[in-house]
Structures are given as structure tokens and as C-alpha cells.
Write an enzyme that holds these catalytic residues in place. Sequence first.
Site, PDB file in Angstrom:
ATOM      1  N   ASP A   8       0.875  -1.156   0.000  1.00 20.97           N
ATOM      2  CA  ASP A   8       0.000   0.000   0.000  1.00 20.97           C
ATOM      3  C   ASP A   8       0.932   1.230   0.000  1.00 20.97           C
ATOM      4  O   ASP A   8       2.078   1.129   0.442  1.00 20.97           O
ATOM      5  CB  ASP A   8      -0.882  -0.027   1.253  1.00 20.97           C
ATOM      6  N   ASP A  10      -0.045   5.100   0.700  1.00 20.12           N
ATOM      7  CA  ASP A  10      -0.299   6.100   1.740  1.00 20.12           C
ATOM      8  C   ASP A  10      -0.327   5.436   3.120  1.00 20.12           C
ATOM      9  O   ASP A  10      -1.163   4.577   3.379  1.00 20.12           O
ATOM     10  CB  ASP A  10      -1.658   6.783   1.494  1.00 20.12           C
TER      11      ASP A  10
HETATM   12  C1  BG6 Z   1      -5.704   6.000  -0.198  1.00 12.26           C
HETATM   13  C2  BG6 Z   1      -5.756   6.819   1.078  1.00 12.26           C
HETATM   14  O1  BG6 Z   1      -4.391   5.566  -0.419  1.00 12.26           O
HETATM   15  O2  BG6 Z   1      -6.134   6.769  -1.321  1.00 12.26           O
HETATM   16  C3  BG6 Z   1      -7.161   7.391   1.242  1.00 12.26           C
HETATM   17  O3  BG6 Z   1      -5.428   5.999   2.194  1.00 12.26           O
HETATM   18  C4  BG6 Z   1      -7.560   8.178  -0.002  1.00 12.26           C
HETATM   19  O4  BG6 Z   1      -7.216   8.190   2.390  1.00 12.26           O
HETATM   20  C5  BG6 Z   1      -7.460   7.282  -1.228  1.00 12.26           C
HETATM   21  O5  BG6 Z   1      -8.880   8.677   0.119  1.00 12.26           O
HETATM   22  C6  BG6 Z   1      -7.805   8.003  -2.525  1.00 12.26           C
HETATM   23  O6  BG6 Z   1      -6.810   8.957  -2.790  1.00 12.26           O
HETATM   24  P1  BG6 Z   1      -6.822  10.042  -3.939  1.00 12.26           P
HETATM   25  O7  BG6 Z   1      -5.396  10.510  -3.948  1.00 12.26           O
HETATM   26  O8  BG6 Z   1      -7.218   9.363  -5.205  1.00 12.26           O
HETATM   27  O9  BG6 Z   1      -7.793  11.089  -3.532  1.00 12.26           O
HETATM   28 MG    MG Z   2      -2.723   3.154   3.555  1.00 16.20          MG
END
Ligand code: BG6
Ligand code: MG
Length: 210
Positions: A8, A10
Site C-alpha cells: 500500500d 499512503d
Molecule cells: C488512499 C488513502 O491511499 O487513497 C485514502 O489511504 C484516499 O485516504 C485514497 O482517500 C484516494 O486517494 P486520492 O489521492 O485518489 O484522492
Molecule cells: Mg494506507
Amino acid sequence: ATRGVIFDLDGVLIHTDDLHFQAWSEIAGRLGIPFTREDNDRLRGVSREESLEIILEIGGTQVSETEKSVLADEKNAIYRTLLRGLSAADVEPGVRETLATLRERGLRLAVGSSSRNAKMILERTGLRGWFDAVSDGENIVRSKPDPEVFLRAAEFLALTPAQCAVVEDARAGVEAAVAGGFTAIGIGDAGSHPEVTWRIDTLGEVLERI
Ligand code: BG6
Ligand code: MG
């Protein structure tokens, strides 16, 4: 035996939680919805659109579908402005060493992220080159806890789920990994998920489990 590892992004490779929090706080503030860090933790691994639904639910707030899409776009614009400050210095300690060791051992590496900003984050932090494949918000229809993002990652690596381990910091991500038939390694809070295969506290411990 394990032949691939899917990370993963984030919260595992990069700490973007605070940037998501700042961006969502601004949107919630405009709507007059109280939004805390604990609330923000519920958004881990959850798509942008579903995150907005959770925030609206916290506020008991109803808005039109058009406004939802405007709000999600505005959140992303704020978030992307914050991402401009991101650099290689923001990569979690031990990340590059861990990836290097896994590669030395001949494992195939992928990213499995719900984010549609994943590739940009990987470029900005100089991490893109470590991975054989990136499966992200751009190539899925269903977000975690659905296993789709990890199933695509395994496909990109030309491996089966049983041959891959997933490293996750989010409960939704652990659920996705388990549902897909992957070995689920939970870091931090995700480690307390009852279905996790291994619990680790720092990324380097992955090396002891694979
Ligand atoms: C995930 C995060 O990796 O991506 C979430 O943990 C986030 O918090 C999701 O909402 C979507 O991200 P993005 O960058 O497409 O808005
Ligand atoms: Mg994560």
C-alpha cells in the site's frame, strides 16, 4: 512460497495522512462539519468519493450529486497543492533498504493503492523505479475493502494472490488482502485486525516474514 510483495502507498511507504487531513479539514470546515484526526483515520484506504460520503455522514449533511463531485475535486486540488511539497526526504525510514533487500532476494514488487495520485507521489519521492508494477485508483472500479486493486497488482506481476504478500496500514486494506487470498501483513493500527497474517511495527520487519 512468496514471490511478490504488494505495498500500500499512503501510510506504508509515505505519510500522506496529514496532507489528506489538511485538505479534508478545509472542505469539512466550509460545510460546517466537525472533522477530527480520528475521523481522518476512518478514511485510510477508502476512495476519495467514499471519504466524502463518510464526512457528510458525520455532519448529517446532504448535498446534491453535482456538489459532491465539486467538493471531491476541490479536495483533490488542495491535496495536490500540498503534495508539491513532497520529496524523497518524506519516504519513511527504512523503506529503500527494505525494498533493496527484497529485490536482492528476487522478489517482484508492486504498489497497490486506492489513490489516483499514486503515480505522481511515486515520481515525486523517487520511489517509482523500485517497483515492477503499480496498481492504483486509475485501474480499478471498486475501492478497498474490495480486493480488486491487489488482484490487478498480482496480475501485473504475473503472480497468483497465494504467491504474494500485501503490506497494509488500513483495516479496509487488510480486508481487501484477505478477501483476495493474499498473505496480509498489517503495520500499525491495521496489525490489530483479527484476520491479519502477520503484525509488524516497522516496515523492515517485513524481511523477517517473507
Ligand atoms: C488512499 C488513502 O491511499 O487513497 C485514502 O489511504 C484516499 O485516504 C485514497 O482517500 C484516494 O486517494 P486520492 O489521492 O485518489 O484522492
Ligand atoms: Mg494506507
